[in-house]
Design a protein around this motif. Sequence first.
Motif, short mmCIF file in Angstrom:
data_model
loop_
_atom_site.label_atom_id
_atom_site.label_comp_id
_atom_site.label_asym_id
_atom_site.label_seq_id
_atom_site.Cartn_x
_atom_site.Cartn_y
_atom_site.Cartn_z
N UNK A 92 -87.23 -51.99 4.11
CA UNK A 92 -86.18 -53.13 4.43
C UNK A 92 -86.60 -53.48 5.31
N UNK A 93 -86.96 -52.87 6.48
CA UNK A 93 -88.27 -54.20 6.98
C UNK A 93 -89.39 -54.02 7.16
N UNK A 94 -90.18 -53.11 7.16
CA UNK A 94 -91.76 -53.03 6.34
C UNK A 94 -92.21 -54.13 5.53
N UNK A 95 -91.66 -53.45 4.25
CA UNK A 95 -92.05 -54.39 3.43
C UNK A 95 -90.77 -55.73 3.37
N UNK A 96 -91.19 -56.40 3.53
CA UNK A 96 -91.04 -58.03 3.67
C UNK A 96 -92.13 -59.03 4.59
N UNK A 97 -92.30 -60.58 4.40
CA UNK A 97 -92.28 -61.71 4.23
C UNK A 97 -93.11 -62.36 5.31
N UNK A 115 -97.31 -59.73 4.62
CA UNK A 115 -96.86 -60.23 5.35
C UNK A 115 -98.16 -61.33 6.45
N UNK A 116 -98.11 -61.90 6.76
CA UNK A 116 -99.53 -62.61 7.28
C UNK A 116 -100.60 -61.57 8.28
N UNK A 148 -92.64 -59.12 12.75
CA UNK A 148 -92.04 -59.68 13.77
C UNK A 148 -90.83 -59.13 13.53
N UNK A 149 -90.03 -59.14 12.45
CA UNK A 149 -88.78 -58.57 12.43
C UNK A 149 -88.88 -57.49 12.95
N UNK A 150 -89.91 -56.47 13.10
CA UNK A 150 -90.27 -54.97 13.86
C UNK A 150 -89.93 -55.25 15.03
N UNK A 184 -96.42 -49.29 2.95
CA UNK A 184 -94.95 -48.36 3.55
C UNK A 184 -95.16 -48.72 5.06
N UNK A 185 -96.35 -48.60 5.60
CA UNK A 185 -96.46 -47.77 7.17
C UNK A 185 -96.33 -49.01 7.76
N UNK A 186 -97.80 -50.07 7.41
CA UNK A 186 -98.62 -51.14 8.22
C UNK A 186 -98.30 -52.51 8.79
N UNK A 187 -96.99 -52.66 8.63
CA UNK A 187 -95.99 -53.50 9.25
C UNK A 187 -95.65 -52.49 10.66
N UNK A 188 -95.31 -51.64 10.78
CA UNK A 188 -95.05 -50.88 11.82
C UNK A 188 -95.39 -50.56 13.08
#
Length: 741
Positions: free
Chosen positions: A339-344, A721-722, A348-350, A182-186
């Motif tokens: 919707x942002x975090x769980x993305x390929x 996400x890479x 970069x979207x965040x 859930x939060x790794x992207x942020x």
Amino acid sequence: MSWYQDNPIMQPLQTLLHQREGSLTRALLQQPAGFGLGQLPQSQLPDATTDMVCGFCSTGCGLKVHLKEGEAIGLSPTTSYPVNLGMACPKGWEALRVLDAPDRATTPLYRADKNGRLEPVDWDAALRLFTGRFRQIQEKHGPHSVAFISTGQMPTEEMALLGAVAKFGMGLRHGDGNTRQCMATAVVAYKEAFGFDAPPYTYADFEESDAMVFVGSNPCIAHPIMWERVMRNRRSPEIIVVDPRGNETTMYATQHLAIQPKTDQTLFYGVARLLIEQGRIDEKFVELSTTGFEEFARFVNDYSLARTASETGLEPNQIERFACTIHEKERVSFWWTMGVNQSHQGVRTAQSIINLALMTGNIGKPGTGANSITGQCNAMGSRLFSNTTNLLGGHDFKNADHRAKIAGILSMDESVIPTENSWSYHEIMEGILKEKIKGLWIICTNTAHSWINQNLAREMLSRLDFLVVQDMYHNTETAQMADLVLPAAGWGEKEGTFINSERRIGRIKKVRRAPGKALADFHIFQLVAEYWGCGEQFRRWSSPEAVFEVLKECSRGMPCDFTGVQNYRWIEEQGGVQWPCPEGMTAPVQERRLFEDGCFYHADGRAKFLFEASRPLTELPNEAYPFILLTGRGSASQWHTQTRTAKSPVLRKLYPERPFIEINPADARALKIAHNAWVTVESRRGRMRAMALVTPAVRQGQVFIAMHYEGTNQLTDAVFDPYSKQPSYKACAVNVKGGAE
């Protein structure tokens, strides 16, 4: 007004769900403290109360627990707590009830034969089996052939003890948490842009914005008490929702930007170009507080209005109005979730959102910010102190100075601290397929239900030599696959602290006994250390509050420094405490935001503009799989895999028991699918059955299924996400077929 709000053909099930949840929530919110207790006989009325924070989501609401002879008999929202101000969502009201489920894990269970049943054993036998089998695996396959997967739902002190025992005591290199989901992207986006994982906001910003931009976020359902804070805003704010689907939040939107799935990054680059072309940037802030803007401006020059409109599916005037709103409003806040975090391309979207906040100076001031809303109740604690991918306190395993600092604080030999990062969750799972991970310890999470591409996930778990599951309930999908189940206490049955979305440290307390032989996770970790033979290393870690003191020292000098927090009691007296709270800050303001001085955590004190070309979906629709599947929260009354919420009769009445799929009326007509008819949904990976909800909430060519149902992740595609290694749950190609099978 949005089309969704006044559309006369809004379908009855969705409307009914909204009305049922809304009416119950309003009724509960209006009840006085101690709601329901007045109907009890005088002899059963509470004789005391105590305050603590809720254990469901990251909002971190304050609850007043009513006690009779030291045991909890009811609860109500705490009116003075600065988070929820006397409000609670349905999950919060039912937080005690889910502890009384008949399927609680009450004794250790062991499966002697892979094809046999789980049978009760005592704790001594369980711990000998645990340590003995894991040591055997390490001796046969190497020291790093055993790993652990933790959670964002345990107190900070427990997850820190787990990470320390596992890595410093047992020598396990690889361990991650379900916060990866859930939060790794942020986390990565903030670290790269700001220099530290630092959500900058406070909940007061919901009330102080002139415009709020919600991206891939449905707070009306996912974080209803945060949404109540939005409703308290007296500035007549614009509410802008960027989401492919119409949902409960878009019903209140002044602008709903129903983009094509996963084109939000393109949208924000296109808006950035418009603002730059029109000279609508905060030049002073950009010059004094950021780096990389000139390169960013050149980069977004490729994102013309025509290109942005074509790729996002929006009209040019919608994009121009969005850009104009950002410029004209004095205080603009940007909010995003899964919707942002769980993305390929989530990181970069965040960062494309962060870039908009930076270039317009919408950060560090009331009602502003690039604000990631956290998911689980203690995902923030996990991000800083789980000792998985970060060394305790936000330090770096690869940094020799950081290792020396932590070793000194812990009075441990520096050699026990790994010099490299752990594998991420998906790398641990893939490690099972590669026969590099043979033993796995899963704590307080339900991998067999929640991990992406569920059928493959279960195949991975089945290949382990030894699977240990530590949980409140003995019948989760993952526990049913375990060789050993360890019964754990839940929220309300143990002590510790959580850190909520706005960085607020709050208390949880033991207000009732755990059932049977179940133990607090903290005590299980202590016992594991003793049976492993490393207990002496952790004598200082004698209680949750003792560990809290250790973690304070680990935070010293870091952006998350909370050495000024005196003790547990002081946290309560302050109404929770946001970090940073360094030594000497004796009476912190209750609601504080970061970066008010324009200084960030990189060595040069500046924030970075980061960007990369946007990429299309990794799995596009075709003739065989013509629909894009969207997933998300289905109800304010459901939580994740429903492990807890399904135990409450009240909550079960507030959401559909059977899975449902939202499908556009035009698609339903073409497929001859009637409202409430059963359909089969199929992807390249699996299939599930669901009831059709025919609704214009989704566009043609798209369908939506709530994330909570077991079948949903039989469909999802294991794409990551890479940079953050976070799974992309939100969009994959599926087919929908009507009729019975």
